[in-house]
Design a protein around this motif. Structure first.
Motif, PDB file in Angstrom:
ATOM      1  N   GLU A 126       0.889  -1.005   0.087  1.00  0.00           N
ATOM      2  CA  GLU A 126      -0.125  -0.121  -0.005  1.00  0.00           C
ATOM      3  C   GLU A 126       0.861   1.114   0.171  1.00  0.00           C
ATOM      4  N   ILE A 127       0.347   2.030  -0.702  1.00  0.00           N
ATOM      5  CA  ILE A 127       1.052   3.711  -0.687  1.00  0.00           C
ATOM      6  C   ILE A 127       0.853   4.085   0.802  1.00  0.00           C
ATOM      7  N   GLU A 128       1.919   4.490   1.406  1.00  0.00           N
ATOM      8  CA  GLU A 128       1.908   5.279   2.642  1.00  0.00           C
ATOM      9  C   GLU A 128       2.042   6.985   2.076  1.00  0.00           C
TER      10      GLU A 128
ATOM     11  N   LEU B   7       3.543  16.694   0.173  1.00  0.00           N
ATOM     12  CA  LEU B   7       3.493  15.322   0.949  1.00  0.00           C
ATOM     13  C   LEU B   7       1.841  14.904   0.777  1.00  0.00           C
ATOM     14  N   ILE B   8       1.757  13.741  -0.047  1.00  0.00           N
ATOM     15  CA  ILE B   8       0.381  13.307  -0.228  1.00  0.00           C
ATOM     16  C   ILE B   8       0.508  11.780   0.951  1.00  0.00           C
ATOM     17  N   ARG B   9      -0.675  12.098   1.462  1.00  0.00           N
ATOM     18  CA  ARG B   9      -0.756  10.675   2.370  1.00  0.00           C
ATOM     19  C   ARG B   9      -2.053   9.890   2.297  1.00  0.00           C
ATOM     20  N   LEU B  10      -2.085   8.835   1.565  1.00  0.00           N
ATOM     21  CA  LEU B  10      -3.143   8.182   1.395  1.00  0.00           C
ATOM     22  C   LEU B  10      -3.969   7.742   2.559  1.00  0.00           C
ATOM     23  N   LEU B  11      -5.290   7.878   2.889  1.00  0.00           N
ATOM     24  CA  LEU B  11      -5.928   7.656   4.242  1.00  0.00           C
ATOM     25  C   LEU B  11      -6.222   6.079   4.138  1.00  0.00           C
ATOM     26  N   LYS B  12      -6.009   5.396   5.269  1.00  0.00           N
ATOM     27  CA  LYS B  12      -6.360   4.027   5.510  1.00  0.00           C
ATOM     28  C   LYS B  12      -7.461   3.814   6.212  1.00  0.00           C
ATOM     29  N   GLY B  13      -7.917   2.670   6.343  1.00  0.00           N
ATOM     30  CA  GLY B  13      -9.133   2.378   7.205  1.00  0.00           C
ATOM     31  C   GLY B  13     -10.475   2.811   6.867  1.00  0.00           C
ATOM     32  N   ARG B  14     -11.344   2.639   7.820  1.00  0.00           N
ATOM     33  CA  ARG B  14     -12.538   3.079   7.885  1.00  0.00           C
ATOM     34  C   ARG B  14     -12.993   4.215   7.254  1.00  0.00           C
ATOM     35  N   GLY B  15     -13.873   4.408   6.233  1.00  0.00           N
ATOM     36  CA  GLY B  15     -13.956   5.742   5.617  1.00  0.00           C
ATOM     37  C   GLY B  15     -12.903   6.488   4.736  1.00  0.00           C
TER      38      GLY B  15
ATOM     39  N   ALA C  28      10.583  23.568   7.146  1.00  0.00           N
ATOM     40  CA  ALA C  28      10.061  22.237   7.633  1.00  0.00           C
ATOM     41  C   ALA C  28      11.023  21.323   7.927  1.00  0.00           C
ATOM     42  N   ASN C  29      10.696  20.208   8.843  1.00  0.00           N
ATOM     43  CA  ASN C  29      11.464  19.195   8.965  1.00  0.00           C
ATOM     44  C   ASN C  29      10.707  17.883   8.446  1.00  0.00           C
ATOM     45  N   LEU C  30      10.962  17.481   7.584  1.00  0.00           N
ATOM     46  CA  LEU C  30      10.340  16.595   6.666  1.00  0.00           C
ATOM     47  C   LEU C  30       9.955  15.350   7.574  1.00  0.00           C
ATOM     48  N   ALA C  31      10.855  14.558   8.076  1.00  0.00           N
ATOM     49  CA  ALA C  31      10.611  13.413   9.047  1.00  0.00           C
ATOM     50  C   ALA C  31       9.598  13.800  10.057  1.00  0.00           C
ATOM     51  N   MET C  32       9.555  14.947  10.621  1.00  0.00           N
ATOM     52  CA  MET C  32       8.580  15.261  11.602  1.00  0.00           C
ATOM     53  C   MET C  32       7.198  15.534  11.143  1.00  0.00           C
ATOM     54  N   ALA C  33       7.326  16.238   9.873  1.00  0.00           N
ATOM     55  CA  ALA C  33       5.823  16.440   9.326  1.00  0.00           C
ATOM     56  C   ALA C  33       5.260  15.116   8.889  1.00  0.00           C
ATOM     57  N   ARG C  34       5.942  14.058   8.478  1.00  0.00           N
ATOM     58  CA  ARG C  34       5.428  12.689   8.129  1.00  0.00           C
ATOM     59  C   ARG C  34       5.003  12.347   9.340  1.00  0.00           C
ATOM     60  N   HIS C  35       5.595  12.227  10.296  1.00  0.00           N
ATOM     61  CA  HIS C  35       5.148  11.598  11.731  1.00  0.00           C
ATOM     62  C   HIS C  35       4.002  12.298  12.215  1.00  0.00           C
ATOM     63  N   GLN C  36       3.895  13.634  11.935  1.00  0.00           N
ATOM     64  CA  GLN C  36       2.673  14.194  12.602  1.00  0.00           C
ATOM     65  C   GLN C  36       1.448  14.325  11.652  1.00  0.00           C
ATOM     66  N   LEU C  37       1.677  14.095  10.499  1.00  0.00           N
ATOM     67  CA  LEU C  37       0.544  13.880   9.183  1.00  0.00           C
ATOM     68  C   LEU C  37      -0.014  12.348   9.535  1.00  0.00           C
ATOM     69  N   LYS C  38       0.714  11.571   9.796  1.00  0.00           N
ATOM     70  CA  LYS C  38       0.475  10.103  10.249  1.00  0.00           C
ATOM     71  C   LYS C  38      -0.604   9.913  11.617  1.00  0.00           C
ATOM     72  N   LYS C  39      -0.031  10.712  12.429  1.00  0.00           N
ATOM     73  CA  LYS C  39      -0.836  10.913  13.618  1.00  0.00           C
ATOM     74  C   LYS C  39      -2.240  11.601  13.433  1.00  0.00           C
ATOM     75  N   ILE C  40      -2.081  12.548  12.596  1.00  0.00           N
ATOM     76  CA  ILE C  40      -3.538  13.399  12.472  1.00  0.00           C
ATOM     77  C   ILE C  40      -4.319  12.346  11.577  1.00  0.00           C
ATOM     78  N   GLU C  41      -3.641  11.669  10.667  1.00  0.00           N
ATOM     79  CA  GLU C  41      -4.562  10.688   9.744  1.00  0.00           C
ATOM     80  C   GLU C  41      -5.266   9.750  10.881  1.00  0.00           C
ATOM     81  N   ALA C  42      -4.560   8.968  11.855  1.00  0.00           N
ATOM     82  CA  ALA C  42      -5.238   8.316  12.759  1.00  0.00           C
ATOM     83  C   ALA C  42      -6.231   9.065  13.440  1.00  0.00           C
ATOM     84  N   ASP C  43      -6.272  10.045  13.639  1.00  0.00           N
ATOM     85  CA  ASP C  43      -7.287  10.791  14.498  1.00  0.00           C
ATOM     86  C   ASP C  43      -8.322  11.312  13.725  1.00  0.00           C
ATOM     87  N   LEU C  44      -7.991  11.332  12.505  1.00  0.00           N
ATOM     88  CA  LEU C  44      -9.276  11.779  11.484  1.00  0.00           C
ATOM     89  C   LEU C  44     -10.628  10.878  11.361  1.00  0.00           C
ATOM     90  N   GLU C  45     -11.874  11.483  11.417  1.00  0.00           N
ATOM     91  CA  GLU C  45     -12.853  10.876  11.325  1.00  0.00           C
ATOM     92  C   GLU C  45     -13.649  11.092   9.843  1.00  0.00           C
TER      93      GLU C  45
END
Length: 132
Positions: free
Chosen positions: A77-79, A91-99, A114-131
């Motif tokens: 899967e594309i992250e 940075l493009i982050r494909l959403l996974k999971g329900r919806g 920007a700190n690219l590594a931190m941005a990726r980490h934070q975007l992943k966290k925001i994705e996890a919290d996204l409804e």
């Protein structure tokens, strides 16, 4: 569905605002439906950088990569998809999971701040919290 340029629009104001305010160097963020190419929500951008146009263009990037993976028989899967410009990171982050099927988060970063590594980490966290 999009508000005026730079305005927050429905349906995900909190996660988009969080991305724009908490990720160092973020200048724009969008939630995009890559099946239609439509930005479902945007925040940031500028008069010279239309997030709606960028969202539609990056839809083509996502579709092309998915098509190529299918032709190659790749099963992963594309992250993230990262596009680096001389002064920006996209940075493009494909959403996974329900919806999340058919959706991606699109983040524009100022490469000088920007700190690219931190941005990726934070975007992943925001994705996890996204409804969605």
């Amino acid at each position: 569905m999009n508000g005026p340029k730079g305005a927050l629009s429905w349906p995900t104001p909190k996660p988009l605002k969080e991305a724009l305010t908490s990720i160092e160097g973020a200048t724009g963020v969008a939630l995009v439906d890559y099946t239609s190419g439509m930005a479902l929500g945007t925040m940031g951008g500028s008069k010279t950088f239309d997030l709606g146009v960028a969202a539609a263009g990056n839809t083509d990037v996502v579709r092309s990569k998915l098509r190529t993976m299918e032709h190659l028989g790749l099963k992963g899967e594309i992250e993230d998809i990262l596009i680096t410009l001389s002064s920006q990171y996209h940075l493009i982050r494909l959403l996974k999971g329900r919806g999340g099927n058919g959706l991606f988060l699109y983040l524009v970063l100022d490469a000088n701040r920007a700190n690219l590594a931190m941005a990726r980490h934070q975007l992943k966290k925001i994705e996890a919290d996204l409804e969605v």
